[in-house]
Design a protein around this motif. Structure first.
Motif, short mmCIF file in Angstrom:
data_model
loop_
_atom_site.label_atom_id
_atom_site.label_comp_id
_atom_site.label_asym_id
_atom_site.label_seq_id
_atom_site.Cartn_x
_atom_site.Cartn_y
_atom_site.Cartn_z
N LEU A 9 0.85 -1.19 0.00
CA LEU A 9 0.00 0.00 0.00
C LEU A 9 0.88 1.25 0.00
N VAL A 10 0.61 2.14 -0.94
CA VAL A 10 1.33 3.42 -1.00
C VAL A 10 0.32 4.54 -1.19
N GLN A 11 0.80 5.77 -0.97
CA GLN A 11 -0.03 6.95 -1.18
C GLN A 11 0.14 7.43 -2.63
N THR A 12 -0.85 8.14 -3.11
CA THR A 12 -0.75 8.75 -4.44
C THR A 12 0.52 9.60 -4.52
N GLY A 13 1.25 9.43 -5.61
CA GLY A 13 2.47 10.20 -5.82
C GLY A 13 3.74 9.52 -5.34
N GLU A 14 3.60 8.45 -4.57
CA GLU A 14 4.77 7.75 -4.06
C GLU A 14 5.34 6.80 -5.12
N SER A 15 6.50 6.25 -4.77
CA SER A 15 7.19 5.34 -5.68
C SER A 15 7.25 3.94 -5.08
N LEU A 16 7.46 2.97 -5.95
CA LEU A 16 7.53 1.58 -5.54
C LEU A 16 8.35 0.83 -6.56
N LYS A 17 9.12 -0.15 -6.11
CA LYS A 17 9.89 -0.97 -7.04
C LYS A 17 9.51 -2.43 -6.85
N LEU A 18 9.00 -3.02 -7.91
CA LEU A 18 8.67 -4.44 -7.90
C LEU A 18 9.85 -5.25 -8.42
N ASP A 71 20.37 -9.99 -15.77
CA ASP A 71 20.51 -11.39 -16.17
C ASP A 71 21.45 -12.16 -15.24
N ASP A 72 22.39 -11.47 -14.63
CA ASP A 72 23.31 -12.15 -13.72
C ASP A 72 22.57 -12.62 -12.46
N GLN A 73 21.63 -11.81 -12.00
CA GLN A 73 20.86 -12.17 -10.81
C GLN A 73 19.58 -12.92 -11.16
N ASN A 74 19.30 -13.05 -12.45
CA ASN A 74 18.05 -13.70 -12.89
C ASN A 74 16.83 -12.98 -12.35
N MET A 75 16.85 -11.65 -12.49
CA MET A 75 15.75 -10.87 -11.95
C MET A 75 15.30 -9.81 -12.96
N VAL A 76 14.04 -9.43 -12.85
CA VAL A 76 13.48 -8.34 -13.64
C VAL A 76 12.77 -7.42 -12.66
N PHE A 77 12.83 -6.12 -12.96
CA PHE A 77 12.32 -5.12 -12.04
C PHE A 77 11.33 -4.19 -12.75
N LEU A 78 10.46 -3.60 -11.95
CA LEU A 78 9.58 -2.55 -12.45
C LEU A 78 9.59 -1.44 -11.41
N GLU A 79 10.24 -0.34 -11.77
CA GLU A 79 10.28 0.81 -10.88
C GLU A 79 9.14 1.74 -11.26
#
Length: 125
Positions: A9-18, A71-79
Motif C-alpha cells: 500500500l502506498v499513497q498517491t504520488g509515491e514510488s515503488l519498485k517491484l 541477467d546475472d541475478q536472474n531478476m526483472v524489475f519494475l520501478e
C-alpha cells in the motif's frame, strides 16, 4: 518459476519498485514483461523488455515506470514513480517461451508462457 515481490500500500504520488526472481531458467534466453490485473478489468500489458534490453510501455505509464533486467541475478524489475490510484492492481511478471530475437518485445498475454503469482499494489488517494 517466477516470483514477484515488492507490492504494498502506498499513497498517491509515491514510488515503488517491484522485483521478480526467476528460478529454474537463465533469463537471458527470455523476453520478459510486467502485466497488471485490476478488478473488473482485463489483464493488461504494462511493460516489456527484450533479451537485448529494448523496452516498451503502456502509454499511461510511460515516463513514470521503468523496466529493467539483471541477467546475472536472474531478476526483472519494475520501478514505478508518481503512482496513481488507477495503477492499483495485481502485478504479474512473465517470460516468453524463449529464443526470441534480441529486440523482440511482446505485449500480448498470449505471447508469454511463464507467469508468476502476482504482487498486489494498492494506491491510496
Amino acid at each position: 518459476q517466477l516470483e514477484e515481490s515488492g507490492g504494498r500500500l502506498v499513497q498517491t504520488g509515491e514510488s515503488l519498485k517491484l522485483s521478480c526472481t526467476v528460478s529454474g531458467h537463465t533469463i537471458s534466453y527470455y523476453a520478459l514483461g510486467w502485466f497488471r490485473h485490476a478488478p473488473g478489468k482485463e489483464r493488461e500489458f504494462v511493460s516489456g523488455i527484450s533479451r537485448g534490453g529494448s523496452t516498451r510501455y503502456l502509454d499511461s505509464v510511460t515516463g513514470r515506470f521503468t523496466i529493467s533486467r539483471d541477467d546475472d541475478q536472474n531478476m526483472v524489475f519494475l520501478e514505478m514513480k508518481s503512482l496513481k490510484p488507477e495503477d492499483a492492481a495485481l502485478y504479474y511478471c512473465a517470460a516468453d517461451a524463449g529464443g526470441s530475437y534480441p529486440n523482440t518485445i511482446w505485449s500480448s498475454v498470449s505471447q508469454y508462457y511463464y507467469w508468476g503469482q502476482g504482487t498486489q499494489v494498492t494506491v491510496s488517494s
